[in-house]
Each structure stands twice: as structure tokens, then as C-alpha cells.
Design a protein around this motif. Structure first.
Motif, PDB file in Angstrom:
ATOM      1  N   ILE A 120       0.867  -1.178   0.000  1.00 24.54           N
ATOM      2  CA  ILE A 120       0.000   0.000   0.000  1.00 24.54           C
ATOM      3  C   ILE A 120       0.901   1.225   0.000  1.00 24.54           C
ATOM      4  CG2 ILE A 120      -1.712   1.341   1.272  1.00 24.54           C
ATOM      5  CD1 ILE A 120      -2.827  -1.227   2.397  1.00 24.54           C
ATOM      6  N   VAL A 121       0.741   2.071  -1.001  1.00 25.25           N
ATOM      7  CA  VAL A 121       1.538   3.281  -1.141  1.00 25.25           C
ATOM      8  C   VAL A 121       0.650   4.487  -0.851  1.00 25.25           C
ATOM      9  CG1 VAL A 121       2.881   4.702  -2.737  1.00 25.25           C
ATOM     10  CG2 VAL A 121       3.074   2.213  -2.817  1.00 25.25           C
ATOM     11  N   THR A 122       1.141   5.401  -0.046  1.00 23.95           N
ATOM     12  CA  THR A 122       0.386   6.598   0.323  1.00 23.95           C
ATOM     13  C   THR A 122       0.766   7.767  -0.593  1.00 23.95           C
ATOM     14  OG1 THR A 122       2.069   7.106   1.984  1.00 23.95           O
ATOM     15  CG2 THR A 122       0.139   5.878   2.724  1.00 23.95           C
ATOM     16  N   PRO A 123      -0.051   8.829  -0.625  1.00 27.74           N
ATOM     17  CA  PRO A 123       0.237   9.964  -1.525  1.00 27.74           C
ATOM     18  C   PRO A 123       1.537  10.699  -1.230  1.00 27.74           C
ATOM     19  CG  PRO A 123      -2.059   9.986  -0.838  1.00 27.74           C
ATOM     20  CD  PRO A 123      -1.388   8.945  -0.011  1.00 27.74           C
ATOM     21  N   ASN A 124       2.114  10.500  -0.042  1.00 24.50           N
ATOM     22  CA  ASN A 124       3.401  11.144   0.235  1.00 24.50           C
ATOM     23  C   ASN A 124       4.589  10.310  -0.233  1.00 24.50           C
ATOM     24  OD1 ASN A 124       3.365   9.107   2.131  1.00 24.50           O
ATOM     25  ND2 ASN A 124       3.145  10.464   3.896  1.00 24.50           N
ATOM     26  N   GLY A 125       4.306   9.196  -0.941  1.00 24.56           N
ATOM     27  CA  GLY A 125       5.368   8.380  -1.515  1.00 24.56           C
ATOM     28  C   GLY A 125       5.882   7.281  -0.624  1.00 24.56           C
ATOM     29  N   MET A 126       5.267   7.087   0.553  1.00 30.82           N
ATOM     30  CA  MET A 126       5.725   6.078   1.499  1.00 30.82           C
ATOM     31  C   MET A 126       5.043   4.734   1.255  1.00 30.82           C
ATOM     32  SD  MET A 126       7.876   7.601   3.614  1.00 30.82           S
ATOM     33  CE  MET A 126       7.842   6.676   5.150  1.00 30.82           C
ATOM     34  N   ILE A 127       5.775   3.666   1.512  1.00 33.90           N
ATOM     35  CA  ILE A 127       5.201   2.320   1.503  1.00 33.90           C
ATOM     36  C   ILE A 127       4.659   2.069   2.906  1.00 33.90           C
ATOM     37  CG2 ILE A 127       5.654  -0.139   1.149  1.00 33.90           C
ATOM     38  CD1 ILE A 127       7.972   0.662  -0.675  1.00 33.90           C
ATOM     39  N   ALA A 128       3.344   2.155   3.058  1.00 35.71           N
ATOM     40  CA  ALA A 128       2.734   2.031   4.375  1.00 35.71           C
ATOM     41  C   ALA A 128       2.609   0.586   4.816  1.00 35.71           C
ATOM     42  CB  ALA A 128       1.350   2.694   4.377  1.00 35.71           C
ATOM     43  N   HIS A 129       2.480  -0.317   3.873  1.00 35.19           N
ATOM     44  CA  HIS A 129       2.316  -1.731   4.204  1.00 35.19           C
ATOM     45  C   HIS A 129       2.927  -2.565   3.091  1.00 35.19           C
ATOM     46  CE1 HIS A 129       0.265  -5.639   4.834  1.00 35.19           C
ATOM     47  NE2 HIS A 129       0.233  -5.280   6.097  1.00 35.19           N
ATOM     48  N   LEU A 130       3.634  -3.620   3.482  1.00 38.24           N
ATOM     49  CA  LEU A 130       4.221  -4.544   2.515  1.00 38.24           C
ATOM     50  C   LEU A 130       4.042  -5.962   3.037  1.00 38.24           C
ATOM     51  CD1 LEU A 130       5.950  -4.812  -0.146  1.00 38.24           C
ATOM     52  CD2 LEU A 130       7.932  -4.991   1.371  1.00 38.24           C
ATOM     53  N   PHE A 131       3.343  -6.765   2.268  1.00 34.62           N
ATOM     54  CA  PHE A 131       3.149  -8.162   2.635  1.00 34.62           C
ATOM     55  C   PHE A 131       3.884  -9.052   1.639  1.00 34.62           C
ATOM     56  CE2 PHE A 131       0.821 -12.173   1.969  1.00 34.62           C
ATOM     57  CZ  PHE A 131       0.987 -12.731   3.228  1.00 34.62           C
ATOM     58  N   GLY A 132       4.576 -10.037   2.143  1.00 35.14           N
ATOM     59  CA  GLY A 132       5.288 -10.976   1.301  1.00 35.14           C
ATOM     60  C   GLY A 132       6.635 -11.301   1.904  1.00 35.14           C
ATOM     61  N   PRO A 133       7.352 -12.203   1.248  1.00 36.36           N
ATOM     62  CA  PRO A 133       7.028 -12.799  -0.050  1.00 36.36           C
ATOM     63  C   PRO A 133       6.128 -14.023   0.076  1.00 36.36           C
ATOM     64  CG  PRO A 133       9.163 -13.571   0.674  1.00 36.36           C
ATOM     65  CD  PRO A 133       8.684 -12.625   1.741  1.00 36.36           C
ATOM     66  N   ILE A 134       5.373 -14.282  -0.990  1.00 30.40           N
ATOM     67  CA  ILE A 134       4.645 -15.533  -1.123  1.00 30.40           C
ATOM     68  C   ILE A 134       4.918 -16.090  -2.519  1.00 30.40           C
ATOM     69  CG2 ILE A 134       2.843 -14.801   0.480  1.00 30.40           C
ATOM     70  CD1 ILE A 134       0.980 -14.523  -1.902  1.00 30.40           C
ATOM     71  N   GLU A 135       4.466 -17.316  -2.744  1.00 32.74           N
ATOM     72  CA  GLU A 135       4.762 -17.988  -4.002  1.00 32.74           C
ATOM     73  C   GLU A 135       4.220 -17.190  -5.192  1.00 32.74           C
ATOM     74  OE1 GLU A 135       3.253 -21.142  -1.028  1.00 32.74           O
ATOM     75  OE2 GLU A 135       2.982 -19.020  -1.473  1.00 32.74           O
TER      76      GLU A 135
END
Length: 345
Positions: free
Chosen positions: A194-209
């Protein structure tokens, strides 16, 4: 350096002499290193992605120890360990190439890279998993919603954009079908962010297959449960993210209108939201632009390297880079990121 007895013994055998000379040449080349202090500011930033004066600040903010001790007792300073890791990720160089930069053996560099990588991931990995952060408070979310609205987006409560990416890896010797992505026709690992309008990655899930579908990745990430808890106001108003057509519709995730026949108004909605959703692709591109090692699939060996951890830590470092120097996404929406201390606290 070999002693005289070794040299005399080697003289009796041409092959042993050649091996001895090659060993000595390698030892000499390792001892010769680039004088990092002599680099100008432009060269330093090109090699290490951050300005010289910000490297100490970044090391302190990441809470790296003053002295990093690896499991084989290799020792380096926290700043040097951070420089080694960033240089390793910045370009698909071999460890042998880095030995000429830092004056250390390949084994030492490998241990230092993995140690600092583990330190950053264990200390700050939760920043990519938990939405309960100070810079994502409701008053901050209101600013994000307003910035999206100012770009003529018709969705009135959008605070970010959700999307998945497939990172190619070297074809593994085992379980090839698990990581093969039929859509991209590559072996890879999937991440959802999930990327926010200020350019930050707010959430990152993974890795998965790599073969997993977006809907399955969404369900397994549990992000909707978090959004129900942290993205709902006391008046039961919700903040939502916008995704591509692969995502199922819910109060917290809004995809474009789908179907063979949609109205002109729905078509305008899709077009305007698509124009702002492209910002998530800019952020994916920034991660790979800063850390090109991740984009060289021949070096992404699933059973030999912590491939998923490389990308997670690169995402954290990319957020730090966005905080210090801004991003294309932040300029597009006219929104500033949080401070370094606020993000890493």
C-alpha cells in the motif's frame, strides 16, 4: 604473504607456483581498497544512494549498534556495515567486486551484509506490517485524502493505493511450479504493498509464491482486518484504498468498475482513478532504481539467499530515502512524508 619455505617448495612444481602467485595477487587486491573519504559528494551518493552527511543520521535512526559483530566474529562499525549493505543492494555487483571497495574478503562482506540485513529487518520490519503508526493517524489520513481529492480523483475517502508486484528470481532447482507465475511467465515471488500519496510504503506483505492470486494474497495478508481497526473513525466513517480490478470490493478496498458494459459516469470514474493510481508503480520503480541488485534475477537465488528479506529491507531504506530527499509521488500529490524519527520511532 607466503614465507620462503613455501616459495621454495612451490618452485619444484609449476602448478603449485602458479596457484601460490594467484593467491598472493588476490591477497594484494583485497588489501587495496577505494578511499571512500576521498569521494566527492556526487560520487558518494551514486555509490551509496544517500548523502555523506545523512549516512550517520540514518545509522542512528535505524538504531544500528556502534560495533556490529557477526556470528563468525567479523567486526565492523555500524556505519560501515550500513554502507556495505547499501552498496550490495545498489548494483548487481559480485562480492569480489565489493572487496576492492571495502578492503575485506568475500566471506567477511557476506557475513556483514546478512548481519546488518537481519538487524534492520528484526528492528524495523514491523513498520511494513502494522498500520498502527503515528504518521498514519486520522488527522494525517485526512491530509492524504485531501491531496488525492485535489488531483481530481472522484473517490472521496482514498488515502492510498494497493497493488501487487512479482519479483523475478533465478529458476530454483526444486519447487519450480510453486514460484512460477503464469501471467508474467517467470519464476518469482509476490509482494503486496500500500503506497500513500506522500510516496511512502505504508504496508508490505510478502514474499509468497509467485503462482498465488491477488485475492489469496489479500486474504492471507490480513490487511482488511487491520483497516477495520485503524481506518475507521468514531463516527464509523472509513478510509479506503484503491486497487486494480483483481481486488474484490469492500468498504476498505475499492476497485474500478468492471464488466463488459459500464456507464459513461463509471468510465470517467475509472479513468480519473487510474490517473492517480499509477503512483504506486512509481514507488515500485523507485525501489528498483535505488537498489538494482533486486532487479537482477540471476542473483536472486531462492535457496541460497534471503531474497524476500532483501526486498523488505530495500523497502524500508526506500522509505528513508523518500523522507530525506522526497519522491515523484509526493511531488505529484503535493504532500510531504513524515520525519525520519517519526517513521522509525
Amino acid at each position: 604473504m607466503a614465507d620462503n619455505s613455501m616459495i621454495l617448495a612451490a618452485l619444484e612444481n609449476d602448478d603449485e607456483l602458479l596457484l601460490l602467485l594467484n593467491t598472493e595477487e588476490r591477497e594484494k587486491s583485497v588489501l587495496h581498497k577505494v578511499n571512500i573519504d576521498a569521494l566527492n559528494d556526487e560520487q558518494f551518493r551514486s555509490m551509496f544512494r544517500f548523502q555523506r552527511e545523512d549516512m550517520t543520521r540514518l545509522s542512528c535512526a535505524l538504531r544500528l549498534p556502534t560495533k556490529v559483530v557477526c556470528e563468525n566474529r567479523t567486526v565492523c562499525s555500524g556505519i560501515q556495515g550500513l554502507c556495505i549493505l547499501i552498496r550490495r543492494l545498489a548494483y548487481p555487483s559480485r562480492l569480489e567486486d565489493l572487496s576492492h571497495v571495502f578492503g575485506r574478503s568475500k566471506a567477511e562482506l557476506s557475513y556483514i551484509c546478512n548481519t546488518v540485513l537481519n538487524l534492520i529487518d528484526s528492528e524495523h520490519g514491523h513498520l511494513l506490517e502494522n498500520l498502527n503508526q503515528s504518521w498514519l493517524a486520522h488527522n494525517q489520513l485526512d491530509e492524504m485524502v485531501d491531496s488525492v481529492r485535489r488531483c481530481d480523483a472522484p473517490l472521496s475517502n482514498c488515502w492510498g493505493f494497493i497493488d501487487g508486484t512479482v519479483r523475478p528470481i533465478c529458476r530454483p532447482q526444486e519447487n519450480q511450479r510453486l514460484v512460477f507465475n503464469g501471467h508474467k511467465r517467470i519464476h518469482g515471488l509476490k509482494f503486496q504493498s500500500i503506497v500513500t500519496p506522500n510516496g511512502m510504503i505504508a504496508h508490505l506483505f510478502g514474499p509468497i509464491e509467485g503462482r498465488r492470486h491477488v485475492a489469496g494474497m489479500l486474504r492471507e495478508s490480513g490487511i482488511e482486518t487491520q483497516m477495520q481497526r485503524y481506518m475507521t473513525t468514531q463516527n464509523n466513517e472509513v478510509y479506503s484504498v484503491y486497487g486494480d480490478p483483481a481486488y474484490p470490493i469492500s468498504p476498505y478496498i475499492i476497485p474500478p468498475f468492471r464488466g463488459g458494459v459500464i456507464t459513461a459516469q463509471q468510465m470517467r470514474f475509472n479513468k480519473k482513478m487510474s490517473a492517480v493510481r499509477v503512483s504506486v508503480e512509481w514507488t515500485f520503480g523507485k525501489v528498483l532504481s535505488l537498489f538494482a541488485f533486486l532487479d537482477y534475477k540471476k542473483n536472486q537465488k531462492l535457496y541460497l539467499q534471503p531474497v524476500g528479506k532483501y526486498y523488505r529491507v530495500a523497502a524500508i531504506l526506500t522509505n528513508c530515502h523518500t523522507i530525506l530527499y522526497g519522491s515523484e509521488t509526493g511531488k505529484f500529490f503535493g504532500l510531504c512524508p513524515p520525519t525520519l524519527d517519526e517513521y522509525l520511532s
